[in-house]
Design a protein around this motif. Structure first.
Motif, short mmCIF file in Angstrom:
data_model
loop_
_atom_site.label_atom_id
_atom_site.label_comp_id
_atom_site.label_asym_id
_atom_site.label_seq_id
_atom_site.Cartn_x
_atom_site.Cartn_y
_atom_site.Cartn_z
N ALA A 1 -8.67 -0.90 -2.02
CA ALA A 1 -7.35 -1.50 -2.21
C ALA A 1 -6.25 -0.43 -2.19
N ALA A 2 -5.17 -0.75 -1.49
CA ALA A 2 -3.99 0.11 -1.52
C ALA A 2 -3.15 -0.32 -2.72
N ILE A 3 -2.99 0.57 -3.67
CA ILE A 3 -2.27 0.23 -4.90
C ILE A 3 -0.77 0.40 -4.66
N PRO A 4 0.02 -0.66 -4.84
CA PRO A 4 1.47 -0.56 -4.58
C PRO A 4 2.14 0.51 -5.45
N LEU A 5 3.18 1.10 -4.89
CA LEU A 5 3.89 2.17 -5.60
C LEU A 5 4.40 1.71 -6.97
N ASP A 6 4.89 0.48 -7.05
CA ASP A 6 5.42 -0.01 -8.33
C ASP A 6 4.36 -0.02 -9.42
N SER A 7 3.16 -0.41 -9.02
CA SER A 7 2.07 -0.46 -9.98
C SER A 7 1.74 0.95 -10.47
N LEU B 1 -13.52 10.72 -21.69
CA LEU B 1 -12.92 9.81 -20.71
C LEU B 1 -12.75 8.44 -21.35
N ARG B 2 -11.53 7.94 -21.38
CA ARG B 2 -11.26 6.62 -21.96
C ARG B 2 -10.85 5.71 -20.82
N SER B 3 -11.49 4.56 -20.70
CA SER B 3 -11.18 3.74 -19.53
C SER B 3 -10.23 2.60 -19.84
N VAL B 4 -9.41 2.28 -18.83
CA VAL B 4 -8.56 1.07 -18.85
C VAL B 4 -8.94 0.23 -17.65
N ALA B 5 -8.81 -1.08 -17.78
CA ALA B 5 -9.30 -1.98 -16.73
C ALA B 5 -8.55 -1.80 -15.42
N ASN B 6 -9.33 -1.72 -14.34
CA ASN B 6 -8.77 -1.96 -13.01
C ASN B 6 -8.93 -3.46 -12.77
N ASP B 7 -7.87 -4.16 -12.38
CA ASP B 7 -8.06 -5.59 -12.07
C ASP B 7 -8.74 -5.70 -10.70
N ASP B 8 -8.98 -6.95 -10.24
CA ASP B 8 -9.77 -7.08 -9.01
C ASP B 8 -9.04 -6.57 -7.78
N ARG B 9 -7.75 -6.27 -7.91
CA ARG B 9 -7.01 -5.63 -6.82
C ARG B 9 -6.86 -4.12 -7.09
N GLY B 10 -7.61 -3.63 -8.06
CA GLY B 10 -7.62 -2.19 -8.32
C GLY B 10 -6.47 -1.68 -9.17
N ARG B 11 -5.60 -2.59 -9.58
CA ARG B 11 -4.40 -2.15 -10.31
C ARG B 11 -4.68 -1.93 -11.79
N ILE B 12 -3.85 -1.08 -12.39
CA ILE B 12 -3.94 -0.83 -13.82
C ILE B 12 -2.64 -1.29 -14.46
N ALA C 1 -8.82 12.02 -21.45
CA ALA C 1 -8.18 11.62 -20.20
C ALA C 1 -8.44 10.13 -19.99
N VAL C 2 -7.42 9.41 -19.57
CA VAL C 2 -7.55 7.98 -19.32
C VAL C 2 -7.87 7.79 -17.84
N VAL C 3 -8.90 6.98 -17.57
CA VAL C 3 -9.32 6.72 -16.19
C VAL C 3 -9.52 5.21 -15.99
N GLY C 4 -9.45 4.76 -14.76
CA GLY C 4 -9.69 3.35 -14.46
C GLY C 4 -11.15 2.98 -14.68
N SER C 5 -11.37 1.74 -15.11
CA SER C 5 -12.74 1.28 -15.39
C SER C 5 -13.61 1.26 -14.14
N GLU C 6 -12.97 1.20 -12.96
CA GLU C 6 -13.72 1.22 -11.70
C GLU C 6 -13.48 2.51 -10.92
N SER C 7 -13.05 3.54 -11.63
CA SER C 7 -12.67 4.77 -10.93
C SER C 7 -13.87 5.56 -10.44
N HIS C 8 -13.65 6.31 -9.38
CA HIS C 8 -14.67 7.21 -8.86
C HIS C 8 -15.03 8.26 -9.92
#
Ligand SMILES: *Cc1c(COP(=O)(O)O)cnc(C)c1O
Length: 345
Positions: free
Chosen positions: A144-150, A100-111, A76-83
């Motif tokens: 951070a509220a992650i925008p729908l587009d992201s 669990l494989r992580s991908v970076a959350n940027d400083d605004r929480g986006r992937i 499962a892929v999860v954000g690097s800063e995920s709960h």
């Protein structure tokens, strides 16, 4: 005490306690607690999914989403800063044999969708990537509220690779408010969605996992295996139902107070605190290196203001229904006194 450690510390209101006292209950493991059923139906409807399952914690809701979708040895892929990665004792790996494989959350929480594309594996690979987990609001990235587009970008890559999408929506109603949309629109980007009643909604206990009926039926069996079957759970479900009916709209008060708290802290003398405007009810900031962040927190606690942190200089304050306008003013005034006395020392 002004308790800003988390929105989990809020106390049930009198009206909520009355709803709990009046709750009609049954044995939910046998499927006949009417209040739990009402809560599950109301939750599913609110989030726009077929079915919902009431569980003791957000951690269990996320764990069930992982267990119901991934087999042992799956990824499962999860954000690097995920709960899921940081605060759930890696139950998915420990109990489900899930990598669990992580991908970076940027400083605004986006992937970045390209990053997701670079880690998902082809359907025939071993391990297989069977799930991508998103989080909104993103707790460790400042609520951070992650925008729908992201979210949509990451979800499309997941689906293109044959993976399902889970949303850890612990604070999905805070996200909906900040993004000026409704929770169901956010939830529509994922297959399964969890959210918490015990955070900003102010209930004492509980979360739900929502999704397609067939998935939730299987999650119900897994909940039993994990020991999460609860008997007269209507007593606590009544509090959650009350929260869903009465505490969603008021989240705007928490967001306004968080913004005022951040403003007040930003104006402390000498740039003691480096802070960005919060999206929602979570305020994160950095204490100037010239001041000891641990001492700052200890002194603030001695002044009656409690906060938490994710590093020595990184402090977190969360607004909730137990914090009123006077609480915000009191917290800023206390922070000012602490900073001034530390500078003078
Ligand atoms: C609080 C939280 C959870 C679940 O936490 P529990 O304490 O287990 O209810 C999950 N995800 C996020 C982002 C959270 O903030």
């Amino acid at each position: 005490m002004i308790d800003l450690r988390s929105d989990t510390v809020s106390q049930p209101t009198d009206a909520m306690r009355q709803a709990m006292a009046r709750a009609e209950v049954g044995d939910d493991v046998l499927g006949d607690d009417p209040t739990v059923r009402r809560l599950e139906e109301a939750s599913a409807e609110r989030i726009g999914k077929e079915a919902a399952l009431y569980v003791p914690s957000g951690t269990m809701a996320n764990l069930l989403a992982l267990l119901v979708t991934c087999g042992r040895g799956d990824e499962a892929v999860v954000g690097s800063e995920s709960h899921i990665l940081h605060h759930e004792a890696v139950g998915a790996s420990a109990l489900g044999g899930i990598s669990l494989r992580s991908v970076a959350n940027d400083d605004r929480g986006r992937i970045d969708p390209d990053e997701v594309a670079s880690v998902v594996r082809a359907p025939a690979a071993a391990p297989r990537t069977v799930l991508v987990c998103l989080e909104n609001t993103q707790n460790r990235c400042g609520g951070a509220a992650i925008p729908l587009d992201s979210m949509r970008g990451a979800a499309e890559v997941a689906r293109g690779a044959g993976a399902a999408v889970h949303l850890d929506g612990a604070r999905i109603f805070n996200a909906a408010l900040a993004l000026e949309t409704d929770a169901a629109t956010i939830a529509g980007l994922a297959d399964t969605v969890s959210f918490c009643f015990s955070k900003g909604l102010g209930a004492p206990v509980g979360s739900v996992l929502t999704g397609p009926r067939e998935v939730i039926d299987r999650a119900r069996v897994l909940r039993r295996q994990l020991g999460g079957g609860m008997r007269q759970a209507g007593v606590i479900a009544a509090a959650a139902l009350h929260a869903l009916e009465h505490h969603v709209e008021r989240l705007s008060e928490d967001h306004e107070r968080a913004a005022r708290l951040a403003d007040g802290l930003a104006s402390l003398p000498g740039g003691a605190i480096d802070i960005d405007a919060p999206d929602t009810n979570i305020v994160f900031f950095e204490i100037d290196d010239a001041l000891d962040g641990v001492e700052f927190r200890e002194r603030l606690a001695a002044e009656g203001v409690l906060c938490s942190g994710t590093g020595p200089q990184r402090v977190r304050m969360v607004t909730h229904l137990g914090v009123d306008d006077a609480g915000v003013e009191g917290a800023v005034a206390a922070a000012r006194r602490v900073v001034e006395s530390m500078r003078a020392a």
